[in-house]
Design a protein around this motif. Sequence first.
Motif, PDB file in Angstrom:
ATOM      1  N   ALA A 265      43.168  27.465  52.839  1.00 47.12           N
ATOM      2  CA  ALA A 265      43.013  28.565  53.795  1.00 47.12           C
ATOM      3  C   ALA A 265      43.805  29.791  53.357  1.00 47.12           C
ATOM      4  N   PHE A 266      45.049  29.571  52.913  1.00 50.43           N
ATOM      5  CA  PHE A 266      45.898  30.684  52.479  1.00 50.43           C
ATOM      6  C   PHE A 266      45.327  31.354  51.231  1.00 50.43           C
ATOM      7  N   SER A 267      44.834  30.548  50.302  1.00 47.63           N
ATOM      8  CA  SER A 267      44.249  31.121  49.083  1.00 47.63           C
ATOM      9  C   SER A 267      42.955  31.876  49.390  1.00 47.63           C
ATOM     10  N   GLY A 268      42.195  31.395  50.396  1.00 48.96           N
ATOM     11  CA  GLY A 268      40.990  32.123  50.791  1.00 48.96           C
ATOM     12  C   GLY A 268      41.315  33.489  51.353  1.00 48.96           C
ATOM     13  N   VAL A 269      42.384  33.577  52.177  1.00 47.26           N
ATOM     14  CA  VAL A 269      42.798  34.867  52.735  1.00 47.26           C
ATOM     15  C   VAL A 269      43.291  35.803  51.646  1.00 47.26           C
ATOM     16  N   LEU A 270      44.220  35.304  50.791  1.00 48.76           N
ATOM     17  CA  LEU A 270      44.773  36.163  49.732  1.00 48.76           C
ATOM     18  C   LEU A 270      43.696  36.583  48.738  1.00 48.76           C
ATOM     19  N   GLY A 271      42.841  35.637  48.363  1.00 47.96           N
ATOM     20  CA  GLY A 271      41.767  35.976  47.416  1.00 47.96           C
ATOM     21  C   GLY A 271      40.822  37.015  47.972  1.00 47.96           C
ATOM     22  N   GLY A 272      40.478  36.884  49.256  1.00 45.94           N
ATOM     23  CA  GLY A 272      39.593  37.876  49.870  1.00 45.94           C
ATOM     24  C   GLY A 272      40.233  39.245  49.966  1.00 45.94           C
ATOM     25  N   LEU A 273      41.558  39.279  50.263  1.00 46.02           N
ATOM     26  CA  LEU A 273      42.243  40.573  50.365  1.00 46.02           C
ATOM     27  C   LEU A 273      42.358  41.254  49.010  1.00 46.02           C
ATOM     28  N   LEU A 274      42.442  40.450  47.938  1.00 46.89           N
ATOM     29  CA  LEU A 274      42.533  41.010  46.579  1.00 46.89           C
ATOM     30  C   LEU A 274      41.171  41.088  45.900  1.00 46.89           C
ATOM     31  N   LYS A 275      40.118  41.077  46.719  1.00 52.33           N
ATOM     32  CA  LYS A 275      38.754  41.101  46.175  1.00 52.33           C
ATOM     33  C   LYS A 275      38.466  42.351  45.357  1.00 52.33           C
ATOM     34  N   GLU A 276      39.107  43.474  45.698  1.00 54.05           N
ATOM     35  CA  GLU A 276      38.860  44.715  44.979  1.00 54.05           C
ATOM     36  C   GLU A 276      39.310  44.612  43.524  1.00 54.05           C
ATOM     37  N   GLY A 277      40.206  43.668  43.223  1.00 59.06           N
ATOM     38  CA  GLY A 277      40.632  43.461  41.838  1.00 59.06           C
ATOM     39  C   GLY A 277      39.682  42.600  41.046  1.00 59.06           C
ATOM     40  N   LYS A 278      38.460  42.397  41.551  1.00 59.90           N
ATOM     41  CA  LYS A 278      37.433  41.586  40.897  1.00 59.90           C
ATOM     42  C   LYS A 278      37.921  40.143  40.751  1.00 59.90           C
ATOM     43  N   LYS A 279      37.453  39.451  39.713  1.00 63.78           N
ATOM     44  CA  LYS A 279      37.789  38.037  39.544  1.00 63.78           C
ATOM     45  C   LYS A 279      39.274  37.829  39.287  1.00 63.78           C
ATOM     46  N   ILE A 280      39.895  38.738  38.564  1.00 63.98           N
ATOM     47  CA  ILE A 280      41.327  38.594  38.268  1.00 63.98           C
ATOM     48  C   ILE A 280      42.139  38.672  39.559  1.00 63.98           C
ATOM     49  N   GLY A 281      41.794  39.602  40.441  1.00 63.59           N
ATOM     50  CA  GLY A 281      42.513  39.746  41.701  1.00 63.59           C
ATOM     51  C   GLY A 281      42.394  38.503  42.570  1.00 63.59           C
ATOM     52  N   VAL A 282      41.173  37.946  42.667  1.00 69.61           N
ATOM     53  CA  VAL A 282      40.977  36.738  43.469  1.00 69.61           C
ATOM     54  C   VAL A 282      41.759  35.566  42.865  1.00 69.61           C
ATOM     55  N   SER A 283      41.769  35.481  41.540  1.00 72.31           N
ATOM     56  CA  SER A 283      42.504  34.401  40.873  1.00 72.31           C
ATOM     57  C   SER A 283      44.005  34.526  41.119  1.00 72.31           C
ATOM     58  N   ILE A 284      44.524  35.753  41.090  1.00 69.83           N
ATOM     59  CA  ILE A 284      45.950  35.959  41.374  1.00 69.83           C
ATOM     60  C   ILE A 284      46.278  35.515  42.790  1.00 69.83           C
TER      61      ILE A 284
END
Length: 822
Positions: A265-284
């Motif tokens: 759940a936490f990774s889904g929230v953080l990944g979605g918030l960093l979506k603008e960074g493309k795949k690298i942002g979601v992975s971070i």
Amino acid sequence: MEKTNVSFIEPVGEVSLHSSKWDLSRPLRKIQLMLESFFIKKGYILLLVGFLLGRALILAKLTPFCLPFFASVYLIKRDRAPLALIGLIVGAATISLSNAAFTFIVTILFLVIFRISQKWLTNEMRSLPFFTGIILGVGKLAETFILSRQVTVYDLMMVGVQASLAFILTLIFLQSIPLLTFNKRRQLLKTEEIVCLIIMLASILSGTIGWKVYDLSIEHIMSRYLVLVFSFIAGATVGSTVGVVTGLIFSLASVSSFYHMSLLAFSGVLGGLLKEGKKIGVSIGLFIATLLIGMYGEGGGSILQTVLETSAAVLLFLLTPQAFTSRLAKYIPGTPEYTAEQQKYMRKMRDVTAQRVSQFSGVFHALSKSFSQMEVLPDDDEHDREMDYFMSNVTERTCQTCFKKEQCWAKNFNTTYAFMEEIIHEMDQNDGNVSPRLSRDWEKHCSRSKKVYETIGQELTFFQANLKLKKQVRESRKLVADQLLGVSEVMDNFAKEIQRERENHHKQEEQIMEAIQEFGIHIEQVEIYSLEQGNVDIEMAIPFCNGRGECEKLIAPMLSDILGETVIVNKEECATYPNGFCHVTFRSSKAFTVETGVAHAAKDGGLVSGDSYSTIELGLGKYAIAISDGMGNGERAHYESNETLQLLQKILQSGIEEKTAIKSINSILSLRTTDEIFSTLDLAMIDLKNASAKFLKIGSTPSFIKRGKKVIKIQASNLPIGILQEFEVDVVSEQLKAGDLLIMMSDGVFEGPKHVENYDLWMKRKVQELETDDPQEVADLIMEDVIRSRSGLIDDDMTVTVAKIKHNTPKWASIPVYKKRA
């Protein structure tokens, strides 16, 4: 502004280079098609899914997935049900042989009972969850009784839980299995379908519990990969939902995985918030969540393993083709791809509609062209042919039995023909009479002169009636052609309007919202449809203002300053409750406005006047003023004049040009009744953008324009409407100015003054002597002067309309917005 996409255009040289050496899209596309054919078209994906669901457990002992999955596949893709059954039995066998045997037996039991019950079922899909729940519950109850020879309360509770899960899972699988089995899906996903798909994917992944590669848990890697994909596609909301649902199902399958729900759940929230960074942002985002939850949840001993599992999931995610994520994003609401797909569909529907309307326009244009074709024969040839027919009819009844037939028509043909042609011409021109000279000469030439006169008179009546009928047919044909052409033009314009897309004004919307909100006014939403000069169209949603008039007093003046032109409130829908929103439409203010005044009176002070008047503000930035005077007085005259104005209003509002509209009305009124009931029409069309005016007068009296001390007369000559089926409409154009008074009147006012020889001079003098410019006062004064001149008697219906042209001065001055605007 048109946008040109050039990013997809490659140079010719590069295309040839790619196609020869470096183009990998063709083999990748071939591999993709092969995989789709194997897994989706042939249905082997159901074998794989069945194998994993056959292994899936709830609370380490319940297997509620097998029968709901098979039942759903049987109902949706019956020909692929054997593959699903094989996968389920093989997957169940990896747990235990008894579990595989139970899966096979309960599936066969379902098939037998469902096939027998199909005769009485009206809705198989609605009844399927009940069948699966009951059959699985009965099967589990029977298995428990056979194995332990007794049934405890705990056993009954577990049976009820498994039956309830089977019922719910059947509903979920019925929604989600079509998403796996149909490779071409045209409809977009609904929210409940997305949730069902997530639950099904999580259920499938729970079948991988216990699998490990180099001590890395497969279910952890695949669940994190699933969260990465959905966070990247749909953002934090869907990503966190996927994480919670997947973690919840994993925790139900294995209590040791409970902490994993927090991580997902936490990774889904953080990944979605960093979506603008493309795949690298979601992975971070996933790495950050892994480190934080990993240290908190399991201590430092297994952090390395958790990070390695996350790294494997990220590697899979980075290797996922962009085509896969883009294709999946098209079906999820809220994504740009979903919006683009919807817009594409709307554009397609718009183009199809515009094409159909354009085709109808072409049909009406072709019909108009067909009706407007003139006769093939020239006028001289047609006249000679008509005269030959006329002569043959006369000679058949007179000369055919005459003893001098040979003498007249064989030996003296030219002389006889010339005589008869001259007789016909004179009788046509002189009401059936012939000159004495021609009568004497004809009597010397013909022995049956009186008989010829009588026959020509009779035939002449038929001939004139025939000519009149042909003329009416030609006129009606031309009128129909004009009307069809007008309809064709309206439909063609409508097709062009349909094809105009709403322009993209996101930047301007943000600028307007920011500027007004910095002023201290909260705005919920701004939608700009047009920023064209003089045609601004903006819609806003603002909080409930409790009737303080913020839109008119503050927002419209601020928009006027921002856009550099006067903007006013066109339409306002106030909220019905305090916490709601008001929806307001702002439009460009017209350069001119028209203020009107009317005075009217019926004959002898009666209640029903034969005159009718109307002031119509058309949607095309035009203002129409019309007076119609029905023939005579009373209810019948009022009906005719009112009907004329009603027809005029409807046709003008449809967009048809004024001259065609009046001709159409004339045709309708002239064909509707045989009674000699006619009406006049006095129409003024004022363009509110530049104050130019067009006057169309059909049998009406002159109008007058008062400009200071100068009086301008507007006059045109046409018969009243309804008398002739075809007539030309005279259009008089005049440029009006601010402060002008336009005075229109019926004949009861214009010809009303008693003992006046020249009505024009009398009316001009009265208009010139007016000391007020208020339209209502002017109308009342003119009416009073006319009635006074007749000693208080009203001998005819009287109507006066006065319109004053004014510059459109806004009620509120523009409010400057001190903000740098791009």
